[in-house]
Design a protein around this motif. Structure first.
Motif, PDB file in Angstrom:
ATOM      1  N   ASN A 153     -43.933   0.122 -31.953  1.00 15.48           N
ATOM      2  CA  ASN A 153     -43.172  -0.851 -32.983  1.00 15.48           C
ATOM      3  C   ASN A 153     -41.483  -0.285 -32.910  1.00 15.48           C
ATOM      4  N   THR A 366     -46.943  -6.980 -30.324  1.00 13.78           N
ATOM      5  CA  THR A 366     -46.110  -7.628 -32.048  1.00 13.78           C
ATOM      6  C   THR A 366     -44.749  -7.265 -31.106  1.00 13.78           C
ATOM      7  N   GLY A 368     -41.133  -5.782 -31.169  1.00  8.21           N
ATOM      8  CA  GLY A 368     -40.721  -4.207 -30.752  1.00  8.21           C
ATOM      9  C   GLY A 368     -41.222  -3.306 -30.441  1.00  8.21           C
ATOM     10  N   MET A 369     -42.239  -3.780 -29.652  1.00  5.94           N
ATOM     11  CA  MET A 369     -43.250  -3.239 -28.562  1.00  5.94           C
ATOM     12  C   MET A 369     -42.385  -2.878 -27.630  1.00  5.94           C
TER      13      MET A 369
END
Length: 436
Positions: A153, A366, A368-369
């Motif tokens: 992330n 998720t 931010g990946m």
């Protein structure tokens, strides 16, 4: 950059302190790495920094440097700057990072020891050959699991660097396309790419894949022929750039003009964009990979390459002949970034789908990946020969396969950010749009 980098460093400090506490360590020591030499030679390999080191600092050409992380303290940077007249030494420390760390400059590698040997139990991350007397990497697995899981992330600072890396690569891709259309050799296309992005072979994030015609069917084609082919039919170029240690990874396939191959390219372009749109928070990345196989089956059926339904192709494993790799991977500090198979930060693994051994990412997405989405459709002789030995061979138009084999294959790859608010951010397409 100062604000986002400061926030980035603050977040890394907090994560490191929590990981140290969970794993029973008092401090974290990170080696940048050392320069390595060829066996029985005085010629060094290209220096590749420890990714944990460049996670904290925008320093990628700094062997023999170290980081010391302690709860409640600024990061201590032990900065190696030799007095060297054989090579260009690192420049004087400069930039936003210098204001946020405790900086120690050393002239000899062994001088680092005095600045790293602090009381308590130390977690020391690095390769074995980076060891100093009393400072030996132990690479604790439980701590590394936590750090690797978290690294997927990206912070705002990291996304800034990755956007910049895409912007650096895209003009080079356009220069490569122009060179291809002008009839250049693989080597000259590669040179055009380097000139346009300002990289040399020394600092590319990975070795460029520059594949003309049938070479596009070699997934990691490793050569660059100096002689141009008599006819340049297609170019598959997989090439990136890097900024402050963060990579972009972009693939484009270009055609010199053929009705059937152009139809294949158009269908793959539409499929790739649809797959990018599947990058959403909460989506199991494995489902995107399986969705790719369904899309490849639909293209093979619609173009008449394989006269079987999508369901029949999937049941018989036909699509793996034409799309044998995974749909993508995590990207960031490393082109194939770590942590792709982790179900949690304890090291539990998420399995690959049965029958799909080459997928590099099995996590749930998720915010931010950053992942790559790179569907491919290739005509690989060794895999086609195996397909000929199966019952599905009777449903294949082998004359059409022979024609399309002259172009090698198609791969289209973008770097994509999973966001909390729905639609993904396509770093690659945004960079191409900025050049339009």
């Amino acid at each position: 950059m100062t604000k986002t980098y400061s926030h980035h460093l603050h977040q890394l400090q907090a994560q490191a302190e929590q990981a140290l506490a969970r794993c029973g360590f008092d401090a974290l020591v990170i080696a940048s790495g050392i320069e390595k030499y060829a066996f029985l030679d005085d010629r060094p390999y290209l220096f590749a920094p420890n990714p944990h080191f460049k996670h904290w600092l925008p320093l990628v050409n700094h062997p023999h440097s170290w980081l010391l992380i302690r709860p409640g303290h600024k990061p201590r940077v032990v900065y190696y700057q030799p007095d060297d007249f054989w090579h260009v030494p690192p420049s004087d420390p400069a930039g936003e990072w210098t204001e946020l760390v405790e900086l120690v400059v050393i002239g000899q590698p062994d001088e680092a020891r005095a600045h790293l040997q602090v009381p308590g139990r130390l977690a020391i991350i690095g390769e074995a050959d980076a060891a100093l007397d009393g400072v030996t990497p132990n690479n604790p697995a439980d701590l590394l699991n936590i750090l690797h899981y978290q690294r997927a992330n990206k912070t705002g600072y990291e996304l800034e660097q990755m956007r910049a890396a895409s912007r650096r690569a895209v003009p080079a891709h356009l220069a490569a396309k122009a060179a291809f259309l002008a009839g250049a050799s693989e080597l000259d296309i590669h040179r055009a790419y380097l000139a346009a992005c300002g990289h040399t072979d020394r600092d590319l994030p990975y070795t460029n894949i520059v594949a003309l015609n049938e070479h596009g069917a070699v997934l990691h084609y490793q050569y660059q022929e100096a002689q141009a082919p008599a006819e340049s039919r297609a170019l598959l170029i997989d090439a990136g750039a890097q900024v402050n240690g963060y990579a972009s990874d972009i693939t484009r396939t270009w055609s010199a003009g053929d009705a059937m191959f152009d139809a294949l390219l158009a269908r793959m372009e539409a499929a790739q964009l649809a797959l990018v749109d599947e990058v959403r928070a909460g989506v199991d990345y494995r489902s995107i990979h399986l969705s790719t196989h369904a899309k490849v089956a639909g293209i093979l059926q619609d173009l008449g390459v394989v006269k079987l339904s999508v369901a029949e192709q999937l049941a018989q494993g036909v699509t793996s002949t034409f799309f044998p790799h995974g749909i993508g991977h995590l990207i960031g500090l490393q082109v194939h970034d770590v942590g792709g198979f982790m179900a949690d930060d304890s090291g539990t693994l998420s399995p690959k789908p049965e029958g799909h051994p080459y997928l590099r990412l099995t996590r749930t997405l998720t915010p931010g990946m950053v992942v790559t989405i790179e569907p491919g459709l290739y005509f690989i002789p060794t895999l086609l020969n195996k397909l000929k030995a199966t019952p599905a061979a009777a449903a294949v138009d082998w004359n059409l396969v022979a024609h399309l084999s002259r172009f090698g294959g198609v791969r289209i790859e973008d770097d994509v950010v999973c966001r909390a608010d729905g639609a993904p951010e396509n770093l690659t397409r945004d960079a191409f749009a900025a050049q339009a």
